[in-house]
Design a protein around this motif. Structure first.
Motif, PDB file in Angstrom:
ATOM      1  N   ASN A  71      46.053  33.502  47.419  1.00  0.00           N
ATOM      2  CA  ASN A  71      45.361  32.540  46.561  1.00  0.00           C
ATOM      3  C   ASN A  71      45.221  33.044  45.121  1.00  0.00           C
ATOM      4  OD1 ASN A  71      43.176  34.315  46.396  1.00  0.00           O
ATOM      5  ND2 ASN A  71      42.193  33.421  48.192  1.00  0.00           N
ATOM      6  N   VAL A  72      44.801  32.147  44.257  1.00  0.00           N
ATOM      7  CA  VAL A  72      44.772  32.455  42.830  1.00  0.00           C
ATOM      8  C   VAL A  72      43.883  33.658  42.528  1.00  0.00           C
ATOM      9  CG1 VAL A  72      44.149  31.598  40.548  1.00  0.00           C
ATOM     10  CG2 VAL A  72      45.265  30.087  42.175  1.00  0.00           C
ATOM     11  N   ARG A  73      42.725  33.685  43.139  1.00  0.00           N
ATOM     12  CA  ARG A  73      41.809  34.797  42.859  1.00  0.00           C
ATOM     13  C   ARG A  73      42.452  36.137  43.200  1.00  0.00           C
ATOM     14  NH1 ARG A  73      37.178  37.999  43.940  1.00  0.00           N
ATOM     15  NH2 ARG A  73      35.340  37.327  42.771  1.00  0.00           N
ATOM     16  N   ARG A  96      49.353  28.184  34.708  1.00  0.00           N
ATOM     17  CA  ARG A  96      49.590  26.742  34.582  1.00  0.00           C
ATOM     18  C   ARG A  96      49.451  26.039  35.924  1.00  0.00           C
ATOM     19  NH1 ARG A  96      52.234  27.167  29.460  1.00  0.00           N
ATOM     20  NH2 ARG A  96      53.810  28.642  30.168  1.00  0.00           N
ATOM     21  N   GLY A  97      49.993  26.668  36.963  1.00  0.00           N
ATOM     22  CA  GLY A  97      49.869  26.099  38.309  1.00  0.00           C
ATOM     23  C   GLY A  97      48.413  25.947  38.710  1.00  0.00           C
ATOM     24  N   ALA A  98      47.631  26.985  38.437  1.00  0.00           N
ATOM     25  CA  ALA A  98      46.224  26.949  38.816  1.00  0.00           C
ATOM     26  C   ALA A  98      45.475  25.870  38.049  1.00  0.00           C
ATOM     27  CB  ALA A  98      45.601  28.316  38.554  1.00  0.00           C
ATOM     28  N   ILE A  99      45.862  25.672  36.787  1.00  0.00           N
ATOM     29  CA  ILE A  99      45.217  24.618  35.999  1.00  0.00           C
ATOM     30  C   ILE A  99      45.492  23.254  36.614  1.00  0.00           C
ATOM     31  CG2 ILE A  99      45.319  23.384  33.801  1.00  0.00           C
ATOM     32  CD1 ILE A  99      45.645  26.064  32.401  1.00  0.00           C
ATOM     33  N   GLU A 100      46.741  23.039  37.010  1.00  0.00           N
ATOM     34  CA  GLU A 100      47.096  21.756  37.624  1.00  0.00           C
ATOM     35  C   GLU A 100      46.359  21.531  38.934  1.00  0.00           C
ATOM     36  OE1 GLU A 100      51.357  21.604  37.856  1.00  0.00           O
ATOM     37  OE2 GLU A 100      51.515  21.793  35.676  1.00  0.00           O
ATOM     38  N   GLN A 101      46.109  22.616  39.650  1.00  0.00           N
ATOM     39  CA  GLN A 101      45.379  22.486  40.920  1.00  0.00           C
ATOM     40  C   GLN A 101      43.871  22.451  40.710  1.00  0.00           C
ATOM     41  OE1 GLN A 101      46.705  25.581  43.696  1.00  0.00           O
ATOM     42  NE2 GLN A 101      48.735  25.433  42.759  1.00  0.00           N
ATOM     43  N   ARG A 102      43.473  22.399  39.456  1.00  0.00           N
ATOM     44  CA  ARG A 102      42.038  22.301  39.123  1.00  0.00           C
ATOM     45  C   ARG A 102      41.233  23.481  39.668  1.00  0.00           C
ATOM     46  NH1 ARG A 102      41.867  17.906  35.710  1.00  0.00           N
ATOM     47  NH2 ARG A 102      43.426  16.398  36.358  1.00  0.00           N
ATOM     48  N   LEU A 114      40.421  24.181  30.137  1.00  0.00           N
ATOM     49  CA  LEU A 114      40.624  25.532  29.618  1.00  0.00           C
ATOM     50  C   LEU A 114      42.066  25.688  29.161  1.00  0.00           C
ATOM     51  CD1 LEU A 114      38.846  28.264  31.772  1.00  0.00           C
ATOM     52  CD2 LEU A 114      38.205  27.258  29.598  1.00  0.00           C
ATOM     53  N   PRO A 115      42.284  26.019  27.885  1.00  0.00           N
ATOM     54  CA  PRO A 115      43.661  26.236  27.429  1.00  0.00           C
ATOM     55  C   PRO A 115      44.234  27.504  28.063  1.00  0.00           C
ATOM     56  CG  PRO A 115      42.097  26.115  25.577  1.00  0.00           C
ATOM     57  CD  PRO A 115      41.310  26.235  26.828  1.00  0.00           C
ATOM     58  N   ALA A 167      34.032  34.392  36.944  1.00  0.00           N
ATOM     59  CA  ALA A 167      32.918  33.459  36.774  1.00  0.00           C
ATOM     60  C   ALA A 167      33.108  32.640  35.501  1.00  0.00           C
ATOM     61  CB  ALA A 167      31.599  34.227  36.714  1.00  0.00           C
ATOM     62  N   GLY A 168      33.695  33.235  34.510  1.00  0.00           N
ATOM     63  CA  GLY A 168      33.889  32.528  33.246  1.00  0.00           C
ATOM     64  C   GLY A 168      34.903  31.409  33.336  1.00  0.00           C
ATOM     65  N   ILE A 169      35.932  31.597  34.111  1.00  0.00           N
ATOM     66  CA  ILE A 169      37.003  30.592  34.114  1.00  0.00           C
ATOM     67  C   ILE A 169      36.863  29.542  35.209  1.00  0.00           C
ATOM     68  CG2 ILE A 169      38.698  32.091  33.013  1.00  0.00           C
ATOM     69  CD1 ILE A 169      39.896  32.678  35.700  1.00  0.00           C
ATOM     70  N   THR A 170      36.106  29.855  36.306  1.00  0.00           N
ATOM     71  CA  THR A 170      35.972  28.869  37.382  1.00  0.00           C
ATOM     72  C   THR A 170      34.675  28.094  37.226  1.00  0.00           C
ATOM     73  OG1 THR A 170      34.991  30.584  38.771  1.00  0.00           O
ATOM     74  CG2 THR A 170      37.349  30.163  39.037  1.00  0.00           C
TER      75      THR A 170
END
Lengths: 191, 191
Positions: free
Chosen positions: A80-82, A135-141, A147-148, A187-190
């Motif tokens: 997973n992303v984390r 980018r993938g994680a951004i698309e998967q919300r 967040l840029p 914590a900052g990005i999620t």
DNA sequence: TGTATTATTGAGTAGGCACTCAGTAATACA
DNA sequence: TGTATTACTGAGTGCCTACTCAATAATACA
């Protein structure tokens, strides 16, 4: 073909440059001194690198490649992303602690005026897989809204740098800093 | 007393140095060029600053002072931690956007080998009030457990820098970046 | 082994740099 | 107004630097 150039000599020159640049800075490290430390004649330096600026650009690419390697080797693509981000995080932190000179030189190079656009592009290339993951994680919300990409990668880099600084000045707390730093980042990005 | 030195000339020299350093870098900016741009003779530069390194150190302190001023002026001492941090955040971001040259020079100075320990200390001095605020907030358990002071201040600086970079390359989103960046920072440090 | 090609060497060179200094001008103060 | 002090000027100086080049050595290949 005639007489070939030696990979060893090239590396010796880059090594010597790294040591000197880290200790004295780019401009206070004359080519005469670099070649002396590399145990080659000054002229030899200029058969491997056309100018001193060339040498500097080559060194930049080399270090960026090493760093990317440290971050992306054994990258757990399936997890997973984390977990993947944590892998990158640890790779970066460990590299920075293990290679303080290269890290210091990189910091100097990045603000210097001698890096060509080509070198900067080449330096970024090894990190494409990382960018794609973001980018993938951004698309998967996975992250908080809007967040840029650059804010994520830059703040990762920034927090890693802060973590390394802290660890260098207090090595016994290495593990704690690494964990705390990453938690802060996550914590900052999620949301 | 005899003939006094002129504050104007001193500033003109520092201004010219800032412009040149930002465009060409520290070492590619000769004192001859700096004095020419400042419209004084080269010798004059050396009556205001004993050496070029002296000039660089003085410039560092000057810029740090400006930055601290931008962050701490109208500081809302009575308000809560979030509001105070947001004040500092906005001050820093706005200063960076309004003073790109000084910001670039500061980045160069911080990795250069010419800053004396005294200058570094002097550069940090104007930020003591900020440090005190952080320590107070830690004691009041405002932040997540065990966050080192340095991690907080360094990550604030780092995220601000990232925010400024983004804003410079996409000014129309200035407000969004400023908000998003701060939210990210705040979420990172609080529980 | 012979030869063409290229790496290696380090003393030499031209250019650029920080800094000086003797002459001059401006200012504070008596 | 006179004088002591200091700022101001810019041509000059010596040092250091990146880079060259003629001589030499090493290698690939026939």
């Amino acid at each position: 073909m005639a007489r070939p150039k030696s990979e060893d000599k090239r590396n010796a020159i880059l090594d010597a440059a790294t040591r000197l640049f880290a200790e004295r800075g780019l401009t206070a490290s004359p080519t005469s001194e670099i070649s002396k430390q590399a145990r080659v004649a000054e002229g030899t330096l200029f058969t491997y690198f056309k100018t001193k600026d060339d040498l500097i650009n080559a060194l930049y690419r080399e270090i960026k490649l090493e760093l990317a390697d440290a971050m992306m080797s054994d990258f757990p693509r399936k997890k997973n992303v984390r977990t993947r981000l944590r892998h990158v995080w640890d790779g970066y932190v460990n590299w920075g602690i293990a290679n303080p000179r290269q890290r210091k030189v990189l910091a100097q190079l990045q603000v210097s005026e001698v890096l060509t656009k080509e070198s900067k592009d080449a330096g970024g290339a090894p990190f494409v897989e990382f960018q794609i993951m973001i980018r993938g994680a951004i698309e998967q919300r996975v992250f908080r809204n809007d967040l840029p990409v650059e804010l994520i990668s830059k703040s990762l880099a920034a927090l890693v740098e802060a973590t390394i600084d802290l660890t260098m000045s207090n090595p016994s707390k290495a593990k704690r800093y690494r964990d705390t730093g990453f938690q802060m980042f996550w914590a900052g990005i999620t949301k």
